[in-house]
Design a protein around this motif. Structure first.
Motif, PDB file in Angstrom:
ATOM      1  N   LEU A 162       0.804  -1.212   0.000  1.00  0.00           N
ATOM      2  CA  LEU A 162       0.000   0.000   0.000  1.00  0.00           C
ATOM      3  C   LEU A 162       0.843   1.270   0.000  1.00  0.00           C
ATOM      4  O   LEU A 162       0.305   2.376   0.071  1.00  0.00           O
ATOM      5  CB  LEU A 162      -0.953  -0.016   1.203  1.00  0.00           C
ATOM      6  N   THR A 163       2.170   1.105  -0.057  1.00  0.00           N
ATOM      7  CA  THR A 163       3.076   2.251  -0.080  1.00  0.00           C
ATOM      8  C   THR A 163       3.813   2.301  -1.415  1.00  0.00           C
ATOM      9  O   THR A 163       3.692   1.402  -2.232  1.00  0.00           O
ATOM     10  CB  THR A 163       4.122   2.157   1.048  1.00  0.00           C
ATOM     11  N   GLU A 164       4.604   3.323  -1.574  1.00  0.00           N
ATOM     12  CA  GLU A 164       5.470   3.442  -2.752  1.00  0.00           C
ATOM     13  C   GLU A 164       6.920   3.672  -2.332  1.00  0.00           C
ATOM     14  O   GLU A 164       7.789   3.821  -3.171  1.00  0.00           O
ATOM     15  CB  GLU A 164       5.017   4.631  -3.631  1.00  0.00           C
ATOM     16  N   ASP A 165       7.201   3.686  -1.029  1.00  0.00           N
ATOM     17  CA  ASP A 165       8.496   4.177  -0.573  1.00  0.00           C
ATOM     18  C   ASP A 165       9.525   3.113  -0.175  1.00  0.00           C
ATOM     19  O   ASP A 165      10.635   3.463   0.168  1.00  0.00           O
ATOM     20  CB  ASP A 165       8.297   5.146   0.590  1.00  0.00           C
ATOM     21  N   GLU A 166       9.209   1.840  -0.173  1.00  0.00           N
ATOM     22  CA  GLU A 166      10.178   0.809   0.207  1.00  0.00           C
ATOM     23  C   GLU A 166      10.295  -0.239  -0.874  1.00  0.00           C
ATOM     24  O   GLU A 166       9.338  -0.506  -1.582  1.00  0.00           O
ATOM     25  CB  GLU A 166       9.717   0.071   1.471  1.00  0.00           C
ATOM     26  N   ASP A 167      11.466  -0.849  -0.966  1.00  0.00           N
ATOM     27  CA  ASP A 167      11.546  -1.992  -1.867  1.00  0.00           C
ATOM     28  C   ASP A 167      11.138  -3.251  -1.110  1.00  0.00           C
ATOM     29  O   ASP A 167      11.074  -3.274   0.117  1.00  0.00           O
ATOM     30  CB  ASP A 167      12.920  -2.115  -2.529  1.00  0.00           C
ATOM     31  N   LEU A 168      10.839  -4.284  -1.851  1.00  0.00           N
ATOM     32  CA  LEU A 168      10.316  -5.523  -1.277  1.00  0.00           C
ATOM     33  C   LEU A 168      11.294  -6.146  -0.287  1.00  0.00           C
ATOM     34  O   LEU A 168      10.901  -6.598   0.791  1.00  0.00           O
ATOM     35  CB  LEU A 168       9.988  -6.505  -2.404  1.00  0.00           C
ATOM     36  N   GLY A 169      12.558  -6.179  -0.632  1.00  0.00           N
ATOM     37  CA  GLY A 169      13.567  -6.766   0.253  1.00  0.00           C
ATOM     38  C   GLY A 169      13.615  -6.078   1.601  1.00  0.00           C
ATOM     39  O   GLY A 169      13.763  -6.717   2.642  1.00  0.00           O
ATOM     40  N   ARG A 170      13.466  -4.763   1.597  1.00  0.00           N
ATOM     41  CA  ARG A 170      13.480  -4.021   2.865  1.00  0.00           C
ATOM     42  C   ARG A 170      12.265  -4.355   3.712  1.00  0.00           C
ATOM     43  O   ARG A 170      12.356  -4.444   4.939  1.00  0.00           O
ATOM     44  CB  ARG A 170      13.528  -2.524   2.592  1.00  0.00           C
ATOM     45  N   ALA A 171      11.111  -4.559   3.064  1.00  0.00           N
ATOM     46  CA  ALA A 171       9.899  -4.917   3.810  1.00  0.00           C
ATOM     47  C   ALA A 171      10.064  -6.276   4.484  1.00  0.00           C
ATOM     48  O   ALA A 171       9.717  -6.456   5.654  1.00  0.00           O
ATOM     49  CB  ALA A 171       8.688  -4.928   2.879  1.00  0.00           C
ATOM     50  N   ILE A 172      10.630  -7.235   3.755  1.00  0.00           N
ATOM     51  CA  ILE A 172      10.880  -8.565   4.314  1.00  0.00           C
ATOM     52  C   ILE A 172      11.892  -8.479   5.434  1.00  0.00           C
ATOM     53  O   ILE A 172      11.698  -9.030   6.526  1.00  0.00           O
ATOM     54  CB  ILE A 172      11.339  -9.539   3.210  1.00  0.00           C
ATOM     55  N   ASP A 173      12.984  -7.769   5.189  1.00  0.00           N
ATOM     56  CA  ASP A 173      14.041  -7.629   6.184  1.00  0.00           C
ATOM     57  C   ASP A 173      13.524  -6.945   7.452  1.00  0.00           C
ATOM     58  O   ASP A 173      13.878  -7.330   8.567  1.00  0.00           O
ATOM     59  CB  ASP A 173      15.208  -6.846   5.587  1.00  0.00           C
TER      60      ASP A 173
END
Length: 184
Positions: A162-173
């Motif tokens: 629902l955001t535009e500011d993080e990459d997927l890897g950072r969300a998982i990490d």
């Protein structure tokens, strides 16, 4: 070289996202998706058991299980899982972030799909728990640890979508980091 099966699967995914964007998930039929992709409904069902599986299936369970099995068995279950998932993540090619975000955003905004995500999560939890049990963790503890990690990952991924500011890897990490910081 990309196989015919992979090309067909990609066409179906692309067609579904295009149609979901125009008509919404609930108003889009399997027949419409198959037609847009230039295949029959039977071909659709050879690649995806349900319409929801276009958005919620996780093909990475075997890699996650292997990553957990590689971790030292003297680690606590949560640490084995988080390290195993990080190991599995590093082995994957970089995903098409926009496509992943779009699929997860549809899931986040469609209550019926959240239930489908729970079904996919149960399969991943079973793989994780099995890997832990094989390393000597008790069944109950393995099931609880697997459920906790998957809840954290699903929450992080849906929030990320629902955001535009993080990459997927950072969300998982970030989700794994919260779990690892539980002792301190």
């Amino acid at each position: 070289m990309v196989s015919k099966t992979e090309k067909t699967r990609e066409r179906l995914l692309k067609a579904s996202l295009e149609l979901f964007a125009v008509h919404g998930y609930d108003a889009t039929s399997v027949s419409q998706i198959a037609g847009r992709a230039g295949v029959t409904e039977m071909t659709f069902f050879r690649h995806f058991p349900t319409k929801a599986s276009l958005l919620v299936d996780d093909p990475y369970d075997p890699l996650i299980g292997a990553g957990i099995r590689e971790q030292p068995v003297d680690l606590d279950p949560i640490s084995r899982i988080t390290r195993g998932i990080r190991s599995a993540w590093r082995q994957l090619p970089a995903p098409a972030t926009a496509d992943v975000r779009e699929r997860l955003r549809i899931v986040a905004k469609t209550p019926a799909l959240r239930a489908g995500l729970a079904g996919g999560t149960a399969a991943t939890e079973a793989v994780i728990a099995e890997a832990l049990v094989e390393g000597g963790t008790g069944h109950r503890e393995a099931a609880i640890a697997a459920s906790a990690v998957m809840a954290a990952l699903n929450t992080a991924l849906l929030e990320w979508s629902l955001t535009e500011d993080e990459d997927l890897g950072r969300a998982i990490d970030s989700a794994l980091g919260v779990l690892e910081d539980r002792h301190g």
